[in-house]
Design an enzyme around this catalytic site. Structure first.
Site, PDB file in Angstrom:
ATOM      1  CE  LYS A 173      23.911  40.962  38.809  1.00 22.63           C
ATOM      2  NZ  LYS A 173      23.171  39.765  37.927  1.00 22.63           N
ATOM      3  NE  ARG A 191      16.743  33.053  43.382  1.00 19.80           N
ATOM      4  CZ  ARG A 191      16.794  32.190  42.672  1.00 19.80           C
ATOM      5  NH1 ARG A 191      17.137  30.719  42.741  1.00 19.80           N
ATOM      6  NH2 ARG A 191      17.436  32.725  41.425  1.00 19.80           N
TER       7      ARG A 191
END
Length: 320
Positions: free
Chosen positions: A99, A173
Protein backbone atom coordinates in the site's frame (compact mmCIF):
# COMPACT_ATOMS: atom_id res chain seq x y z
CA UNK A 1 -22.17 -0.65 26.07
CA UNK A 2 -19.42 -2.88 27.42
CA UNK A 3 -19.44 -4.95 24.23
CA UNK A 4 -19.21 -1.86 22.02
CA UNK A 5 -16.36 -0.53 24.17
CA UNK A 6 -14.53 -3.86 23.88
CA UNK A 7 -14.79 -3.77 20.10
CA UNK A 8 -13.74 -0.13 19.86
CA UNK A 9 -10.76 -0.73 22.13
CA UNK A 10 -9.59 -3.62 19.96
CA UNK A 11 -9.76 -1.51 16.79
CA UNK A 12 -8.03 1.44 18.43
CA UNK A 13 -5.14 -0.58 19.83
CA UNK A 14 -1.93 -0.11 17.78
CA UNK A 15 -0.75 -3.12 15.82
CA UNK A 16 2.45 -3.42 17.86
CA UNK A 17 0.21 -4.19 20.85
CA UNK A 18 -2.47 -6.20 19.02
CA UNK A 19 -1.24 -8.94 16.72
CA UNK A 20 -2.91 -12.27 15.96
CA UNK A 21 -1.85 -13.74 19.32
CA UNK A 22 -3.33 -10.81 21.25
CA UNK A 23 -6.55 -10.98 19.23
CA UNK A 24 -6.79 -14.67 20.14
CA UNK A 25 -6.20 -13.77 23.79
CA UNK A 26 -9.04 -11.25 23.68
CA UNK A 27 -11.41 -13.91 22.31
CA UNK A 28 -10.24 -16.40 24.96
CA UNK A 29 -10.88 -13.81 27.68
CA UNK A 30 -14.37 -13.19 26.29
CA UNK A 31 -15.04 -16.92 26.19
CA UNK A 32 -13.86 -17.41 29.75
CA UNK A 33 -16.13 -14.61 30.95
CA UNK A 34 -19.19 -16.24 29.37
CA UNK A 35 -18.31 -19.92 29.81
CA UNK A 36 -17.65 -20.55 26.11
CA UNK A 37 -15.19 -23.06 24.66
CA UNK A 38 -12.38 -21.50 22.62
CA UNK A 39 -9.84 -23.28 20.43
CA UNK A 40 -7.26 -22.12 17.90
CA UNK A 41 -5.25 -23.54 15.00
CA UNK A 42 -1.93 -21.70 14.76
CA UNK A 43 0.99 -21.42 12.33
CA UNK A 44 1.90 -24.44 10.23
CA UNK A 45 -0.90 -26.42 11.91
CA UNK A 46 -3.16 -24.44 9.57
CA UNK A 47 -1.78 -26.49 6.68
CA UNK A 48 -2.22 -29.76 8.55
CA UNK A 49 -5.83 -28.87 9.39
CA UNK A 50 -6.68 -27.53 5.92
CA UNK A 51 -6.70 -23.75 6.18
CA UNK A 52 -4.29 -23.08 3.30
CA UNK A 53 -5.53 -19.60 2.40
CA UNK A 54 -5.28 -18.32 5.97
CA UNK A 55 -1.76 -19.75 6.18
CA UNK A 56 -0.73 -18.20 2.86
CA UNK A 57 -1.82 -14.71 3.88
CA UNK A 58 -0.19 -14.83 7.30
CA UNK A 59 2.97 -16.86 6.70
CA UNK A 60 5.20 -13.83 5.99
CA UNK A 61 4.69 -12.38 9.46
CA UNK A 62 7.21 -12.74 12.29
CA UNK A 63 6.89 -15.96 14.34
CA UNK A 64 5.23 -14.17 17.26
CA UNK A 65 2.56 -12.94 14.82
CA UNK A 66 1.82 -16.41 13.40
CA UNK A 67 -1.54 -16.70 11.59
CA UNK A 68 -4.40 -18.54 13.27
CA UNK A 69 -8.06 -19.46 13.16
CA UNK A 70 -9.78 -18.85 16.50
CA UNK A 71 -13.06 -20.69 17.14
CA UNK A 72 -15.45 -19.88 20.02
CA UNK A 73 -18.53 -22.01 20.73
CA UNK A 74 -21.25 -21.18 23.28
CA UNK A 75 -24.76 -22.37 24.07
CA UNK A 76 -26.76 -25.58 23.90
CA UNK A 77 -25.71 -27.94 21.12
CA UNK A 78 -29.33 -28.47 20.03
CA UNK A 79 -30.17 -24.74 19.88
CA UNK A 80 -30.41 -22.90 16.53
CA UNK A 81 -26.93 -22.46 15.12
CA UNK A 82 -25.80 -18.86 14.52
CA UNK A 83 -22.23 -18.40 13.31
CA UNK A 84 -20.27 -15.14 13.16
CA UNK A 85 -17.14 -14.83 11.03
CA UNK A 86 -14.70 -11.93 11.28
CA UNK A 87 -11.74 -10.73 9.27
CA UNK A 88 -8.96 -10.29 11.79
CA UNK A 89 -6.08 -8.78 9.80
CA UNK A 90 -4.25 -7.06 12.64
CA UNK A 91 -2.13 -5.03 10.22
CA UNK A 92 -2.23 -4.87 6.45
CA UNK A 93 0.84 -3.69 4.56
CA UNK A 94 -0.81 -4.82 1.33
CA UNK A 95 1.79 -7.58 1.07
CA UNK A 96 3.97 -7.51 -2.04
CA UNK A 97 1.34 -5.27 -3.66
CA UNK A 98 2.34 -2.80 -0.95
CA UNK A 99 0.00 0.00 0.00
CA UNK A 100 1.06 3.63 -0.41
CA UNK A 101 1.80 5.33 2.89
CA UNK A 102 -1.51 7.20 3.11
CA UNK A 103 -3.46 3.97 2.62
CA UNK A 104 -1.42 2.11 5.25
CA UNK A 105 -1.79 4.68 8.01
CA UNK A 106 -5.02 3.30 9.50
CA UNK A 107 -4.40 -0.38 8.82
CA UNK A 108 -4.38 -1.24 12.51
CA UNK A 109 -8.17 -1.20 11.95
CA UNK A 110 -8.11 -3.99 9.36
CA UNK A 111 -9.30 -6.34 12.09
CA UNK A 112 -12.42 -4.20 12.53
CA UNK A 113 -14.72 -6.86 11.13
CA UNK A 114 -13.47 -9.31 13.75
CA UNK A 115 -13.91 -6.64 16.44
CA UNK A 116 -17.54 -6.11 15.38
CA UNK A 117 -18.25 -9.84 15.53
CA UNK A 118 -16.48 -10.13 18.91
CA UNK A 119 -18.65 -7.29 20.23
CA UNK A 120 -21.76 -8.97 18.79
CA UNK A 121 -20.80 -12.29 20.39
CA UNK A 122 -20.43 -10.47 23.71
CA UNK A 123 -23.93 -8.99 23.28
CA UNK A 124 -25.48 -12.35 22.39
CA UNK A 125 -23.86 -14.24 25.25
CA UNK A 126 -24.54 -11.40 27.69
CA UNK A 127 -28.23 -11.49 26.77
CA UNK A 128 -28.22 -15.29 27.07
CA UNK A 129 -30.04 -15.71 23.78
CA UNK A 130 -31.13 -19.33 23.19
CA UNK A 131 -28.77 -20.01 20.29
CA UNK A 132 -25.73 -22.16 19.71
CA UNK A 133 -23.35 -19.33 18.97
CA UNK A 134 -20.10 -19.80 17.09
CA UNK A 135 -17.50 -17.10 16.46
CA UNK A 136 -14.74 -17.79 13.92
CA UNK A 137 -11.94 -15.28 13.42
CA UNK A 138 -9.11 -15.57 10.94
CA UNK A 139 -6.33 -13.62 12.67
CA UNK A 140 -3.29 -12.77 10.55
CA UNK A 141 -0.83 -10.01 9.80
CA UNK A 142 -0.38 -9.36 6.09
CA UNK A 143 3.35 -8.71 6.22
CA UNK A 144 6.21 -8.61 3.72
CA UNK A 145 9.15 -11.03 3.82
CA UNK A 146 10.84 -13.59 1.63
CA UNK A 147 8.00 -15.98 2.46
CA UNK A 148 5.21 -13.67 1.35
CA UNK A 149 2.59 -14.99 -1.07
CA UNK A 150 2.78 -13.48 -4.54
CA UNK A 151 0.53 -12.12 -7.28
CA UNK A 152 0.00 -14.98 -9.74
CA UNK A 153 0.27 -17.73 -7.13
CA UNK A 154 -2.42 -20.42 -7.19
CA UNK A 155 -3.40 -21.53 -3.70
CA UNK A 156 -5.89 -24.22 -2.70
CA UNK A 157 -8.73 -23.38 -0.35
CA UNK A 158 -10.38 -25.39 2.41
CA UNK A 159 -13.39 -25.84 0.11
CA UNK A 160 -11.20 -27.36 -2.61
CA UNK A 161 -11.37 -24.47 -5.07
CA UNK A 162 -7.97 -23.37 -6.35
CA UNK A 163 -7.63 -19.59 -6.10
CA UNK A 164 -5.44 -17.43 -8.35
CA UNK A 165 -3.97 -14.48 -6.47
CA UNK A 166 -4.66 -11.31 -8.41
CA UNK A 167 -3.42 -8.86 -5.78
CA UNK A 168 -1.94 -9.54 -2.34
CA UNK A 169 -3.70 -6.46 -0.96
CA UNK A 170 -7.03 -8.27 -1.34
CA UNK A 171 -6.06 -10.68 1.43
CA UNK A 172 -9.12 -10.38 3.64
CA UNK A 173 -11.40 -12.35 1.36
CA UNK A 174 -8.86 -15.17 1.27
CA UNK A 175 -8.87 -15.40 5.07
CA UNK A 176 -12.67 -15.25 5.10
CA UNK A 177 -12.98 -17.94 2.42
CA UNK A 178 -11.44 -20.65 4.61
CA UNK A 179 -13.29 -19.41 7.71
CA UNK A 180 -16.64 -19.31 5.88
CA UNK A 181 -16.04 -22.84 4.62
CA UNK A 182 -15.48 -24.01 8.20
CA UNK A 183 -18.63 -22.20 9.32
CA UNK A 184 -20.67 -23.67 6.47
CA UNK A 185 -19.65 -27.27 7.15
CA UNK A 186 -22.22 -27.66 9.91
CA UNK A 187 -25.01 -25.95 7.93
CA UNK A 188 -26.04 -23.33 10.50
CA UNK A 189 -29.29 -21.39 10.30
CA UNK A 190 -27.37 -18.16 9.83
CA UNK A 191 -23.82 -17.11 8.96
CA UNK A 192 -22.89 -13.45 9.20
CA UNK A 193 -19.44 -12.19 8.27
CA UNK A 194 -18.02 -8.71 8.75
CA UNK A 195 -14.85 -7.39 7.17
CA UNK A 196 -13.05 -4.19 6.31
CA UNK A 197 -12.93 -5.61 2.83
CA UNK A 198 -12.89 -3.03 0.03
CA UNK A 199 -12.10 0.57 -0.68
CA UNK A 200 -14.81 0.32 -3.34
CA UNK A 201 -17.44 0.17 -0.59
CA UNK A 202 -16.17 3.45 0.83
CA UNK A 203 -16.20 5.09 -2.59
CA UNK A 204 -19.79 3.97 -3.13
CA UNK A 205 -21.29 4.61 0.30
CA UNK A 206 -18.73 6.47 2.40
CA UNK A 207 -17.40 5.61 5.86
CA UNK A 208 -20.72 5.65 7.79
CA UNK A 209 -22.86 3.33 5.66
CA UNK A 210 -21.60 -0.24 5.26
CA UNK A 211 -22.91 -2.34 2.38
CA UNK A 212 -25.00 -5.40 3.26
CA UNK A 213 -25.02 -8.37 0.90
CA UNK A 214 -27.40 -11.31 1.16
CA UNK A 215 -29.63 -13.42 -1.09
CA UNK A 216 -32.20 -13.72 1.74
CA UNK A 217 -34.77 -10.95 1.19
CA UNK A 218 -36.47 -11.49 4.55
CA UNK A 219 -33.15 -11.32 6.38
CA UNK A 220 -32.24 -8.14 4.53
CA UNK A 221 -35.57 -6.49 5.35
CA UNK A 222 -35.37 -7.42 9.03
CA UNK A 223 -31.76 -6.35 9.36
CA UNK A 224 -32.32 -2.99 7.64
CA UNK A 225 -35.32 -2.34 9.91
CA UNK A 226 -33.19 -2.92 13.00
CA UNK A 227 -30.30 -0.95 11.51
CA UNK A 228 -32.56 2.10 11.25
CA UNK A 229 -34.00 1.64 14.74
CA UNK A 230 -30.57 1.19 16.33
CA UNK A 231 -28.96 4.09 14.43
CA UNK A 232 -26.51 1.52 13.09
CA UNK A 233 -27.07 2.08 9.37
CA UNK A 234 -26.58 -0.47 6.61
CA UNK A 235 -27.42 -0.32 2.90
CA UNK A 236 -28.27 -3.38 0.85
CA UNK A 237 -26.17 -3.91 -2.27
CA UNK A 238 -26.74 -6.50 -5.00
CA UNK A 239 -25.10 -9.89 -5.38
CA UNK A 240 -25.28 -9.32 -9.14
CA UNK A 241 -24.78 -12.73 -10.72
CA UNK A 242 -23.52 -11.54 -14.14
CA UNK A 243 -20.46 -10.05 -12.43
CA UNK A 244 -19.36 -13.55 -11.37
CA UNK A 245 -17.61 -13.81 -14.74
CA UNK A 246 -15.29 -10.98 -13.71
CA UNK A 247 -13.64 -13.45 -11.31
CA UNK A 248 -12.74 -15.91 -14.07
CA UNK A 249 -9.21 -17.36 -14.09
CA UNK A 250 -7.37 -19.09 -16.92
CA UNK A 251 -5.21 -21.14 -14.56
CA UNK A 252 -7.38 -21.76 -11.48
CA UNK A 253 -11.00 -22.29 -10.47
CA UNK A 254 -11.40 -18.60 -9.60
CA UNK A 255 -9.43 -15.39 -9.27
CA UNK A 256 -10.05 -13.64 -5.98
CA UNK A 257 -10.30 -10.18 -7.59
CA UNK A 258 -11.99 -8.93 -10.74
CA UNK A 259 -9.99 -8.09 -13.80
CA UNK A 260 -10.91 -4.41 -13.86
CA UNK A 261 -11.81 -1.35 -11.78
CA UNK A 262 -15.55 -1.87 -11.57
CA UNK A 263 -17.86 -3.20 -8.80
CA UNK A 264 -15.06 -4.06 -6.39
CA UNK A 265 -17.29 -4.52 -3.35
CA UNK A 266 -19.84 -6.58 -5.31
CA UNK A 267 -17.24 -8.91 -6.80
CA UNK A 268 -15.64 -9.40 -3.37
CA UNK A 269 -19.03 -10.46 -2.02
CA UNK A 270 -19.58 -12.77 -4.99
CA UNK A 271 -16.21 -14.38 -4.30
CA UNK A 272 -17.18 -15.01 -0.68
CA UNK A 273 -20.58 -16.43 -1.66
CA UNK A 274 -18.84 -19.36 -3.38
CA UNK A 275 -17.77 -20.62 0.04
CA UNK A 276 -21.26 -20.71 1.61
CA UNK A 277 -23.52 -23.44 0.21
CA UNK A 278 -25.12 -25.29 3.16
CA UNK A 279 -26.14 -22.52 5.56
CA UNK A 280 -29.80 -21.52 5.45
CA UNK A 281 -28.92 -17.81 5.25
CA UNK A 282 -25.75 -15.78 4.85
CA UNK A 283 -25.05 -12.06 5.12
CA UNK A 284 -21.84 -10.15 4.45
CA UNK A 285 -21.05 -6.68 5.82
CA UNK A 286 -18.26 -4.67 4.16
CA UNK A 287 -17.51 -2.30 7.05
CA UNK A 288 -15.16 0.66 7.51
CA UNK A 289 -14.88 0.05 11.30
CA UNK A 290 -13.84 3.64 11.93
CA UNK A 291 -15.57 6.93 12.70
CA UNK A 292 -13.59 9.69 10.95
CA UNK A 293 -15.19 12.41 13.09
CA UNK A 294 -16.90 12.39 16.49
CA UNK A 295 -20.68 12.38 16.91
CA UNK A 296 -22.76 12.12 20.09
CA UNK A 297 -22.09 8.71 21.61
CA UNK A 298 -19.86 7.80 18.66
CA UNK A 299 -16.31 9.04 19.31
CA UNK A 300 -13.74 9.37 16.58
CA UNK A 301 -11.87 6.09 16.07
CA UNK A 302 -12.75 2.42 16.06
CA UNK A 303 -16.40 1.46 15.60
CA UNK A 304 -18.27 -1.86 15.60
CA UNK A 305 -20.49 -1.13 12.62
CA UNK A 306 -23.39 -3.56 12.24
CA UNK A 307 -23.06 -5.15 15.68
CA UNK A 308 -26.00 -3.31 17.27
CA UNK A 309 -28.30 -3.97 14.32
CA UNK A 310 -27.42 -7.66 14.29
CA UNK A 311 -27.85 -7.96 18.06
CA UNK A 312 -31.36 -6.51 17.78
CA UNK A 313 -32.17 -8.87 14.92
CA UNK A 314 -31.00 -11.92 16.85
CA UNK A 315 -32.86 -10.84 20.00
CA UNK A 316 -36.05 -10.57 17.96
CA UNK A 317 -35.60 -13.91 16.19
CA UNK A 318 -34.40 -15.81 19.27
CA UNK A 319 -35.98 -14.13 22.31
CA UNK A 320 -34.41 -15.01 25.65
Amino acid sequence: VAAVTLGRDLVNTPANDLGPAELEAAIRALGQRHGAVVSAVVGDDLLAQNFPLVHAVGRAAAPHHAPRVVDLVWGAEDAPKVTLVGKGVTFDTGGLNIKPDASMLLMKKDMGGAAAMIALADMVMGAKLPVRLRLIVGAVENAISGDAFRPGDVIPSRKGLNVEIGNTDAEGRLVLADCLTLADEEAPELIVDAATLTGAARVALGPDLPPLYTDDDALAADLLRHAAAEHDPLWRMPLWNPYDELLASKIADVNHISGGPFAGSVTAALFLRRFVVRARSWAHLDVFAWAPSPKPGRPEGGEVQGARALAALLAERYPA
